[in-house]
Write an enzyme that holds these catalytic residues in place. Sequence first.
Site, mmCIF file in Angstrom:
data_model
loop_
_atom_site.group_PDB
_atom_site.id
_atom_site.type_symbol
_atom_site.label_atom_id
_atom_site.label_comp_id
_atom_site.label_asym_id
_atom_site.label_seq_id
_atom_site.Cartn_x
_atom_site.Cartn_y
_atom_site.Cartn_z
ATOM 1 N N HIS A 16 -64.076 0.453 16.623
ATOM 2 C CA HIS A 16 -63.756 1.839 17.003
ATOM 3 C C HIS A 16 -64.513 2.151 18.282
ATOM 4 O O HIS A 16 -65.691 2.511 18.258
ATOM 5 C CB HIS A 16 -64.153 2.784 15.858
ATOM 6 C CG HIS A 16 -63.839 4.224 16.116
ATOM 7 N ND1 HIS A 16 -63.737 5.156 15.093
ATOM 8 C CD2 HIS A 16 -63.602 4.924 17.258
ATOM 9 C CE1 HIS A 16 -63.452 6.348 15.595
ATOM 10 N NE2 HIS A 16 -63.387 6.233 16.924
ATOM 11 N N HIS A 18 -63.612 3.667 22.354
ATOM 12 C CA HIS A 18 -62.685 4.156 23.376
ATOM 13 C C HIS A 18 -63.219 3.684 24.726
ATOM 14 O O HIS A 18 -64.330 4.049 25.106
ATOM 15 C CB HIS A 18 -62.617 5.692 23.352
ATOM 16 C CG HIS A 18 -62.245 6.240 22.011
ATOM 17 N ND1 HIS A 18 -60.948 6.570 21.678
ATOM 18 C CD2 HIS A 18 -62.987 6.503 20.907
ATOM 19 C CE1 HIS A 18 -60.913 7.028 20.436
ATOM 20 N NE2 HIS A 18 -62.139 6.995 19.940
ATOM 21 N N HIS A 196 -57.335 8.158 13.797
ATOM 22 C CA HIS A 196 -58.484 9.020 13.517
ATOM 23 C C HIS A 196 -58.057 10.023 12.446
ATOM 24 O O HIS A 196 -56.998 10.664 12.583
ATOM 25 C CB HIS A 196 -58.889 9.800 14.764
ATOM 26 C CG HIS A 196 -59.632 8.994 15.791
ATOM 27 N ND1 HIS A 196 -59.124 7.856 16.347
ATOM 28 C CD2 HIS A 196 -60.851 9.194 16.375
ATOM 29 C CE1 HIS A 196 -60.004 7.369 17.231
ATOM 30 N NE2 HIS A 196 -61.059 8.166 17.262
ATOM 31 N N GLU A 199 -62.448 13.159 10.550
ATOM 32 C CA GLU A 199 -63.674 13.316 11.357
ATOM 33 C C GLU A 199 -64.038 14.803 11.267
ATOM 34 O O GLU A 199 -65.051 15.170 10.687
ATOM 35 C CB GLU A 199 -63.408 12.880 12.806
ATOM 36 C CG GLU A 199 -64.590 13.085 13.757
ATOM 37 C CD GLU A 199 -64.228 12.770 15.220
ATOM 38 O OE1 GLU A 199 -63.028 12.747 15.569
ATOM 39 O OE2 GLU A 199 -65.180 12.570 16.030
ATOM 40 N N ASP A 277 -67.827 4.356 19.107
ATOM 41 C CA ASP A 277 -66.913 5.431 19.518
ATOM 42 C C ASP A 277 -66.890 5.623 21.041
ATOM 43 O O ASP A 277 -66.048 5.029 21.708
ATOM 44 C CB ASP A 277 -67.269 6.732 18.792
ATOM 45 C CG ASP A 277 -66.077 7.668 18.605
ATOM 46 O OD1 ASP A 277 -64.941 7.266 18.920
ATOM 47 O OD2 ASP A 277 -66.274 8.800 18.128
ATOM 48 N N ASP A 278 -67.804 6.445 21.555
ATOM 49 C CA ASP A 278 -67.890 6.708 23.010
ATOM 50 C C ASP A 278 -69.357 6.569 23.417
ATOM 51 O O ASP A 278 -70.061 7.565 23.622
ATOM 52 C CB ASP A 278 -67.386 8.126 23.301
ATOM 53 C CG ASP A 278 -65.957 8.321 22.846
ATOM 54 O OD1 ASP A 278 -65.035 7.861 23.532
ATOM 55 O OD2 ASP A 278 -65.767 8.918 21.768
HETATM 56 N N1 HPA Z 1 -62.234 11.618 18.037
HETATM 57 C C1 HPA Z 1 -61.019 11.874 18.520
HETATM 58 N N2 HPA Z 1 -60.627 11.502 19.728
HETATM 59 C C2 HPA Z 1 -61.477 10.812 20.482
HETATM 60 C C3 HPA Z 1 -62.750 10.510 20.033
HETATM 61 C C4 HPA Z 1 -63.145 10.931 18.733
HETATM 62 O O1 HPA Z 1 -64.268 10.684 18.234
HETATM 63 N N3 HPA Z 1 -63.350 9.824 21.035
HETATM 64 C C5 HPA Z 1 -62.448 9.712 22.039
HETATM 65 N N4 HPA Z 1 -61.308 10.310 21.709
HETATM 66 ZN ZN ZN Z 2 -62.931 7.751 18.204
#
Ligand code: HPA
Ligand code: ZN
Length: 339
Positions: A16, A18, A196, A199, A277-278
């Site tokens: 996971h 991006h 996703h 969350e 994630d990021d």
């Molecule tokens: N959630 C949804 N969209 C996203 C995320 C996330 O954590 N990171 C980058 N796009």
């Molecule tokens: Zn994500």
Amino acid sequence: MSLTTLIHQLPKAELHLHIEGTLTPELMWCLADKHGITLPYKNIEEIRQAYLFEDLQSFLDLYYAGADVLRDEDDFFELMWAYLCRCNEQNIVHTEVMFDPQTHLHRGIEFGVFMSGFTRAIDKAKDEFGISVYLILSFLRHLPESDAMETLHIAQPYLDKVHAFGLDSSELGHPPSKFERVFTRVRELGFKIVAHAGEEGPPSYIWEAIELLKVDRIDHGVRCQEDQALLDHLKEHQIPLTVCPLSNLKLCVVSDMKQHNIKWLLEQGLRVTVNSDDPTYFGGFLNENYQAIVEALDISAEQLKQLVVNSIVSSFLPQEDQTRIITLIEKIYQAYAIE
Ligand code: HPA
Ligand code: ZN
């Protein structure tokens, strides 16, 4: 050997991630300068200081603005290459990387521009580091389903470079059911599917991702804890959750890492994995995510090994590759355990 060393040494998969969320403030600054773009920051330190988020949307606003410095093929190469160098440093042997074509297509950047930048970096990393990389084409859920359909159409010449499709961006108000038709098409084409869900969104979004989109994995999914029948289903079918601890903390999904439910979910028998994630926006790449939960939640070496094995068995790698990596994980873990 310390747990920190074990985290480092174990061969891991990241599931996971991006790619647009790996843009460092340094590269953002450098590309803005290259393209004559004026950023709303005076220096690199100011960019870093802007990374304080209240929720998912406050992050996404900044993340999409940041991505605007990515303009030519070299920029996308540099972005992917920098991330894959990090993978090499952190013993990530396989990574499944999400990218958001709509973010770039809507700015007038053609599909071939970012795809050739990405694949050039991926081929180089394969040659130089032996890392394997699968690409996950993700649709933006705040846009209409027709836009996702159009993106699928535009992507057609490049689909041999894509392993799976995903769904990301603003979750609340955009349930998986909004994208049932496009994912039916994607499934007919033979691709794996991730989305996703859970969350910020409720457990019903996770149910929709499973039952309507027929996902192979859930990205995040931490709100499954609120629904016992869902927990039972995730456990019975061993549907992987790609959990991102530092992301959850930065986006206020949890108020304190000590409150994170990843250890609890693991102990319930769910197939949970750790991911970043990021990473440049949330304060850590993959090993820092493992480190954060080991410290906050008193995770044992055996649980750490289980999380890493989960990352391999939840990947889309062929069985023989999974078996080879798991054998290596067991060997390194045994050396740690008999010390
Ligand atoms: N959630 C949804 N969209 C996203 C995320 C996330 O954590 N990171 C980058 N796009
Ligand atoms: Zn994500």
